[in-house]
Design an enzyme around this catalytic site. Sequence first.
Site, mmCIF file in Angstrom:
data_model
loop_
_atom_site.group_PDB
_atom_site.id
_atom_site.type_symbol
_atom_site.label_atom_id
_atom_site.label_comp_id
_atom_site.label_asym_id
_atom_site.label_seq_id
_atom_site.Cartn_x
_atom_site.Cartn_y
_atom_site.Cartn_z
ATOM 1 N N HIS A 121 0.821 -1.220 0.000
ATOM 2 C CA HIS A 121 0.000 0.000 0.000
ATOM 3 C C HIS A 121 0.852 1.266 0.000
ATOM 4 O O HIS A 121 0.350 2.352 -0.282
ATOM 5 C CB HIS A 121 -0.983 -0.003 1.181
ATOM 6 C CG HIS A 121 -0.369 0.267 2.529
ATOM 7 N ND1 HIS A 121 -0.052 -0.740 3.416
ATOM 8 C CD2 HIS A 121 -0.038 1.421 3.144
ATOM 9 C CE1 HIS A 121 0.442 -0.216 4.517
ATOM 10 N NE2 HIS A 121 0.467 1.100 4.375
ATOM 11 N N ASP A 162 0.396 -7.695 1.579
ATOM 12 C CA ASP A 162 0.766 -6.283 1.641
ATOM 13 C C ASP A 162 2.287 -6.102 1.665
ATOM 14 O O ASP A 162 2.809 -5.260 2.392
ATOM 15 C CB ASP A 162 0.136 -5.598 2.853
ATOM 16 C CG ASP A 162 0.077 -4.080 2.691
ATOM 17 O OD1 ASP A 162 0.336 -3.586 1.572
ATOM 18 O OD2 ASP A 162 -0.202 -3.388 3.689
ATOM 19 N N SER A 183 4.634 2.660 7.905
ATOM 20 C CA SER A 183 4.323 1.510 7.064
ATOM 21 C C SER A 183 5.509 1.140 6.187
ATOM 22 O O SER A 183 6.083 1.991 5.510
ATOM 23 C CB SER A 183 3.112 1.805 6.174
ATOM 24 O OG SER A 183 1.944 1.868 6.929
#
Length: 463
Positions: free
Chosen positions: A117, A147, A223
């Site tokens: 993402h 992911d 992230s």
Amino acid sequence: MKQTVRLFTVALIAGAVTLGGYKLLEKDDPVVLAAPQEETSFIPTNYTTNLSETNIDFTEAAEKTVHAVVHVKNTTISRQPTNIMEYFYGGGEPRAMVGAGSGVIITPDGYIVTNNHVIANAAQLEVTLNNNRTYEAKLIGTDAKSDIALIKIDSEEKLPFVPFGDSNELKIGEWVLAVGNPFNLTSTVTAGIVSAKARDLNEFDSNPQSFIQTDAAVNRGNSGGALVNIRGELVGINTAITSETGSYVGYSFAVPSNNTRKIIEDIMEYGDVQRGILGIQGRTLNSNIAQQLGLSETEGVIVGGIEDGSGAAKSGIKEGDIIKGLDGYKVGKFSDLAGYLGSKRPNDVVDVTIIRNGKEKVVPVTLIKLETVELEDLGLELRNANSEDLRRYGVTGGVKVNRALTRDMQRYDLAGILITKINDEPVNNVDDVKRVMNRRKAGDDIKLTFLDRDGDQNTFIFR
């Protein structure tokens, strides 16, 4: 005479005083401080020394990793409609939008792992190192389900990198560091402990997850960053938080390093992820299910079905067996099983510990390859049919509906049906499905010809 009595009285008093003094001295003299000495012997005089010896020093782990965690900028191009026609039919002024996250250098020649993402829909990727040098990065491959994404930069010099650790050996309560770039604050290090393992955030999703949960502070921008142990080894890729505000509130989640390593090795070697499965359908045991089934076990995965031709079927695993472990690692819930298998490949052999009729046994199972394709326009995931499926339906080729991806499709209960044609073209495997769908124009109808569970042929047209 009076003089004699007086002298006698004085002598008597003096003797009494002398005797009393002697007795007093006799009582006080043998007093020994035994009890106080015994009490003081329990005083932990070296308590402070023990604490200093067991203090955890994070500086070495931080120093080893902070230079190998990078800032990733993702530039995407979107079009903003300027009138009603563009709103309905597309078009508009192109507009650049920049997102930011983190990444971890895993090889000295510039391979970087991050979250899918973080780099999704990128028109341009830019990586900034801890020394402020900036590089343009290229995308190597991604896996949306986990992911995880792999990107690469080219540098004339060898780059600092973080070695992989064994996430299976992580213990609940173990110290870990989260290294990343939250809120564009580069080279940020936070500390916490492992709060839980094999955490599934989508309990009712048919795509189970298996995250490391930690209380190290993770925020937007973290992230794709590193979760490392106190030795500076990569044990996870920070991926998500759960929060009503969108910021850290005490829990964060990371993809385990064993799964991450396997995914990126697959991407580099095969171009996609090779998933190995047991070939079972199962669910997590709990007290209610155990009571309904009359079982004494309340932990593990109870087998609800076996896929024909799978490793589980060939090894003799049966419906009703309770899976308690894989290769010696405990399986208490389905996400434990899914997480461990996520680090394995097709044809790997896994020792499965099961309980059957109250007796424990270990069964070696050879994993089979999960070959699937997602039809996003339909909200279905398809997989190759095995020889047993084809024999049962009396056909030579086809693909099965593995699961519905959307709630709308779940109501049709299509899981398990065998699709033989798409848009009147025969499909024998998922590669045929990809070929047919790639030739389809956007917006065209999709016609599915399939055999239901009773073997009857049906046709659906999705508009």
